[in-house]
Design a protein around this motif. Structure first.
Motif, PDB file in Angstrom:
ATOM      1  N   TRP A  81       0.833  -1.198   0.000  1.00 59.15           N
ATOM      2  CA  TRP A  81       0.000   0.000   0.000  1.00 59.15           C
ATOM      3  C   TRP A  81       0.870   1.252   0.000  1.00 59.15           C
ATOM      4  CZ3 TRP A  81      -0.867   4.492   2.536  1.00 59.15           C
ATOM      5  CH2 TRP A  81      -2.005   5.206   2.140  1.00 59.15           C
ATOM      6  N   LEU A  82       1.882   1.274   0.854  1.00 58.68           N
ATOM      7  CA  LEU A  82       2.776   2.435   0.917  1.00 58.68           C
ATOM      8  C   LEU A  82       3.470   2.662  -0.421  1.00 58.68           C
ATOM      9  CD1 LEU A  82       4.150   1.719   4.466  1.00 58.68           C
ATOM     10  CD2 LEU A  82       2.962   3.823   3.801  1.00 58.68           C
ATOM     11  N   TRP A  83       3.959   1.593  -1.024  1.00 62.02           N
ATOM     12  CA  TRP A  83       4.634   1.691  -2.321  1.00 62.02           C
ATOM     13  C   TRP A  83       3.680   2.272  -3.370  1.00 62.02           C
ATOM     14  CZ3 TRP A  83       9.706   0.884  -3.431  1.00 62.02           C
ATOM     15  CH2 TRP A  83      10.067   0.856  -4.776  1.00 62.02           C
ATOM     16  N   SER A  84       2.438   1.808  -3.354  1.00 60.04           N
ATOM     17  CA  SER A  84       1.461   2.288  -4.337  1.00 60.04           C
ATOM     18  C   SER A  84       1.177   3.781  -4.187  1.00 60.04           C
ATOM     19  CB  SER A  84       0.153   1.495  -4.232  1.00 60.04           C
ATOM     20  OG  SER A  84      -0.594   1.890  -3.096  1.00 60.04           O
ATOM     21  N   GLN A  85       1.461   4.323  -3.013  1.00 53.01           N
ATOM     22  CA  GLN A  85       1.235   5.747  -2.750  1.00 53.01           C
ATOM     23  C   GLN A  85       2.491   6.591  -2.948  1.00 53.01           C
ATOM     24  OE1 GLN A  85      -1.933   6.797  -2.350  1.00 53.01           O
ATOM     25  NE2 GLN A  85      -2.304   4.612  -2.716  1.00 53.01           N
ATOM     26  N   GLY A  86       3.587   5.951  -3.345  1.00 51.45           N
ATOM     27  CA  GLY A  86       4.823   6.693  -3.598  1.00 51.45           C
ATOM     28  C   GLY A  86       5.746   6.789  -2.409  1.00 51.45           C
ATOM     29  N   ALA A  87       5.489   6.009  -1.370  1.00 54.77           N
ATOM     30  CA  ALA A  87       6.400   5.960  -0.215  1.00 54.77           C
ATOM     31  C   ALA A  87       7.404   4.836  -0.476  1.00 54.77           C
ATOM     32  CB  ALA A  87       5.626   5.716   1.070  1.00 54.77           C
ATOM     33  N   TYR A  88       8.566   5.188  -0.991  1.00 55.52           N
ATOM     34  CA  TYR A  88       9.537   4.189  -1.431  1.00 55.52           C
ATOM     35  C   TYR A  88      10.628   3.899  -0.414  1.00 55.52           C
ATOM     36  CZ  TYR A  88       7.251   5.320  -5.824  1.00 55.52           C
ATOM     37  OH  TYR A  88       6.304   5.540  -6.791  1.00 55.52           O
ATOM     38  N   LEU A  89      10.759   4.742   0.601  1.00 54.35           N
ATOM     39  CA  LEU A  89      11.757   4.518   1.646  1.00 54.35           C
ATOM     40  C   LEU A  89      11.047   3.927   2.855  1.00 54.35           C
ATOM     41  CD1 LEU A  89      13.735   7.885   1.372  1.00 54.35           C
ATOM     42  CD2 LEU A  89      14.284   5.682   0.308  1.00 54.35           C
ATOM     43  N   MET A  90      11.434   2.722   3.229  1.00 51.47           N
ATOM     44  CA  MET A  90      10.764   2.025   4.324  1.00 51.47           C
ATOM     45  C   MET A  90      11.773   1.277   5.168  1.00 51.47           C
ATOM     46  SD  MET A  90       7.624   0.234   2.307  1.00 51.47           S
ATOM     47  CE  MET A  90       7.237   0.865   0.691  1.00 51.47           C
ATOM     48  N   GLN A  91      11.388   1.047   6.408  1.00 52.13           N
ATOM     49  CA  GLN A  91      12.170   0.191   7.297  1.00 52.13           C
ATOM     50  C   GLN A  91      11.199  -0.547   8.195  1.00 52.13           C
ATOM     51  OE1 GLN A  91      14.263   3.500   9.318  1.00 52.13           O
ATOM     52  NE2 GLN A  91      13.517   2.592  11.207  1.00 52.13           N
ATOM     53  N   GLY A  92      11.636  -1.673   8.721  1.00 52.17           N
ATOM     54  CA  GLY A  92      10.780  -2.424   9.628  1.00 52.17           C
ATOM     55  C   GLY A  92      11.120  -3.895   9.620  1.00 52.17           C
ATOM     56  N   TYR A  93      10.429  -4.638  10.464  1.00 56.76           N
ATOM     57  CA  TYR A  93      10.676  -6.070  10.628  1.00 56.76           C
ATOM     58  C   TYR A  93      10.457  -6.849   9.333  1.00 56.76           C
ATOM     59  CZ  TYR A  93      11.012  -5.783  15.731  1.00 56.76           C
ATOM     60  OH  TYR A  93      11.398  -5.518  17.011  1.00 56.76           O
ATOM     61  N   LEU A  94       9.627  -6.350   8.428  1.00 54.03           N
ATOM     62  CA  LEU A  94       9.433  -7.045   7.163  1.00 54.03           C
ATOM     63  C   LEU A  94      10.759  -7.183   6.417  1.00 54.03           C
ATOM     64  CD1 LEU A  94       7.526  -8.270   5.009  1.00 54.03           C
ATOM     65  CD2 LEU A  94       7.291  -5.960   4.073  1.00 54.03           C
ATOM     66  N   PHE A  95      11.619  -6.189   6.558  1.00 58.07           N
ATOM     67  CA  PHE A  95      12.878  -6.169   5.828  1.00 58.07           C
ATOM     68  C   PHE A  95      14.029  -6.775   6.626  1.00 58.07           C
ATOM     69  CE2 PHE A  95      10.238  -2.516   4.678  1.00 58.07           C
ATOM     70  CZ  PHE A  95       9.933  -2.873   3.382  1.00 58.07           C
ATOM     71  N   ALA A  96      14.106  -6.467   7.911  1.00 55.27           N
ATOM     72  CA  ALA A  96      15.175  -7.008   8.759  1.00 55.27           C
ATOM     73  C   ALA A  96      14.888  -6.678  10.214  1.00 55.27           C
ATOM     74  CB  ALA A  96      16.527  -6.413   8.365  1.00 55.27           C
ATOM     75  N   ARG A  97      15.309  -7.559  11.074  1.00 53.26           N
ATOM     76  CA  ARG A  97      15.228  -7.330  12.517  1.00 53.26           C
ATOM     77  C   ARG A  97      16.449  -6.521  12.950  1.00 53.26           C
ATOM     78  NH1 ARG A  97      10.307  -9.033  14.704  1.00 53.26           N
ATOM     79  NH2 ARG A  97       9.632 -10.821  13.529  1.00 53.26           N
ATOM     80  N   PRO A  98      16.349  -5.787  14.060  1.00 55.07           N
ATOM     81  CA  PRO A  98      17.535  -5.089  14.565  1.00 55.07           C
ATOM     82  C   PRO A  98      18.666  -6.092  14.802  1.00 55.07           C
ATOM     83  CG  PRO A  98      15.587  -4.397  15.754  1.00 55.07           C
ATOM     84  CD  PRO A  98      15.178  -5.565  14.895  1.00 55.07           C
ATOM     85  N   ALA A  99      19.878  -5.687  14.492  1.00 56.17           N
ATOM     86  CA  ALA A  99      21.010  -6.609  14.590  1.00 56.17           C
ATOM     87  C   ALA A  99      22.155  -6.011  15.407  1.00 56.17           C
ATOM     88  CB  ALA A  99      21.489  -6.983  13.193  1.00 56.17           C
ATOM     89  N   PHE A 100      21.822  -5.352  16.508  1.00 61.08           N
ATOM     90  CA  PHE A 100      22.857  -4.729  17.324  1.00 61.08           C
ATOM     91  C   PHE A 100      23.859  -5.747  17.843  1.00 61.08           C
ATOM     92  CE2 PHE A 100      19.280  -1.697  17.885  1.00 61.08           C
ATOM     93  CZ  PHE A 100      19.873  -0.637  17.235  1.00 61.08           C
ATOM     94  N   GLN A 101      23.393  -6.952  18.130  1.00 61.24           N
ATOM     95  CA  GLN A 101      24.284  -7.980  18.662  1.00 61.24           C
ATOM     96  C   GLN A 101      25.335  -8.392  17.634  1.00 61.24           C
ATOM     97  OE1 GLN A 101      20.940  -8.231  18.640  1.00 61.24           O
ATOM     98  NE2 GLN A 101      20.458  -7.914  20.784  1.00 61.24           N
ATOM     99  N   SER A 102      25.066  -8.173  16.358  1.00 61.31           N
ATOM    100  CA  SER A 102      26.020  -8.584  15.333  1.00 61.31           C
ATOM    101  C   SER A 102      27.056  -7.508  15.027  1.00 61.31           C
ATOM    102  CB  SER A 102      25.281  -8.977  14.053  1.00 61.31           C
ATOM    103  OG  SER A 102      24.629  -7.856  13.507  1.00 61.31           O
ATOM    104  N   LEU A 103      26.917  -6.338  15.629  1.00 59.88           N
ATOM    105  CA  LEU A 103      27.918  -5.287  15.419  1.00 59.88           C
ATOM    106  C   LEU A 103      29.236  -5.692  16.067  1.00 59.88           C
ATOM    107  CD1 LEU A 103      25.786  -2.088  16.096  1.00 59.88           C
ATOM    108  CD2 LEU A 103      26.493  -3.005  13.895  1.00 59.88           C
ATOM    109  N   VAL A 104      30.313  -5.336  15.417  1.00 62.05           N
ATOM    110  CA  VAL A 104      31.634  -5.689  15.913  1.00 62.05           C
ATOM    111  C   VAL A 104      32.170  -4.536  16.765  1.00 62.05           C
ATOM    112  CG1 VAL A 104      33.977  -6.274  15.209  1.00 62.05           C
ATOM    113  CG2 VAL A 104      32.036  -7.095  13.872  1.00 62.05           C
ATOM    114  N   ALA A 105      32.658  -4.868  17.945  1.00 61.29           N
ATOM    115  CA  ALA A 105      33.231  -3.863  18.840  1.00 61.29           C
ATOM    116  C   ALA A 105      34.577  -3.387  18.296  1.00 61.29           C
ATOM    117  CB  ALA A 105      33.413  -4.448  20.235  1.00 61.29           C
ATOM    118  N   ALA A 106      34.946  -2.164  18.626  1.00 57.85           N
ATOM    119  CA  ALA A 106      36.208  -1.593  18.159  1.00 57.85           C
ATOM    120  C   ALA A 106      37.399  -2.468  18.554  1.00 57.85           C
ATOM    121  CB  ALA A 106      36.375  -0.179  18.720  1.00 57.85           C
ATOM    122  N   GLU A 107      37.335  -3.064  19.745  1.00 61.24           N
ATOM    123  CA  GLU A 107      38.438  -3.923  20.194  1.00 61.24           C
ATOM    124  C   GLU A 107      38.586  -5.142  19.286  1.00 61.24           C
ATOM    125  OE1 GLU A 107      35.788  -3.164  22.359  1.00 61.24           O
ATOM    126  OE2 GLU A 107      36.798  -1.443  23.226  1.00 61.24           O
TER     127      GLU A 107
END
Length: 114
Positions: A81-107
Motif C-alpha cells: 500500500w505504501l509503495w502504491s502511494q509513492g512511499a519508497y523509503l521504508m524500514q521495519g521487521y518485514l525487511f530485517a530485525r535489529p542486529a545490534f548484537q552482530s555489530l563488531v566492537a572496536a576492540e
C-alpha cells in the motif's frame, strides 16, 4: 539548523504523526526528511482514515520537497500500500530485525588487524 545545512547535514523529524511531531513542527522546522510513526502506519492497507491521512502527508511532503521514510513496516500488505502511494523509503521487521548484537566492537576490529 541553517548552519548544519550549510555544512552538509540533513535534518529530520522522527516519529512524525505521534505526540509533538506533527504539522506545526513541520511548518516551523521544514526538515529534509520525516520518518512516519509506525503507530500511524499499522495496518495502513485496511484502515481508511489512516490512508487518507498518509496520502495527505505524502502529498504535502512532495510539494515541500521533503523525503518520507515509513518506519515499522511489518507486513507485505503495508509495504504494498505504501509503495502504491509513492512511499519508497521504508524500514521495519518485514525487511530485517535489529542486529545490534552482530555489530563488531572496536576492540575486535583492532584484534583482527594484528
Amino acid at each position: 539548523m541553517t548552519e548544519y545545512r550549510r555544512i552538509g547535514f540533513l535534518n529530520a523529524i522522527d516519529d512524525f504523526g505521534a505526540g509533538y511531531a506533527g504539522l506545526a513542527l513541520l511548518a516551523d522546522f521544514q526538515p529534509d526528511l520525516i520518518k512516519l510513526d509506525m503507530g500511524l502506519l499499522r495496518d495502513i492497507d485496511s484502515q481508511g482514515p489512516r490512508q487518507l491521512i498518509i496520502k495527505a502527508v505524502l502529498g504535502l511532503c512532495r510539494e515541500m520537497g521533503i523525503q518520507v521514510i515509513a518506519e515499522g513496516v511489518e507486513t507485505r500488505a503495508e509495504r504494498d500500500w505504501l509503495w502504491s502511494q509513492g512511499a519508497y523509503l521504508m524500514q521495519g521487521y518485514l525487511f530485517a530485525r535489529p542486529a545490534f548484537q552482530s555489530l563488531v566492537a572496536a576492540e575486535q576490529i583492532e584484534a583482527l588487524k594484528s
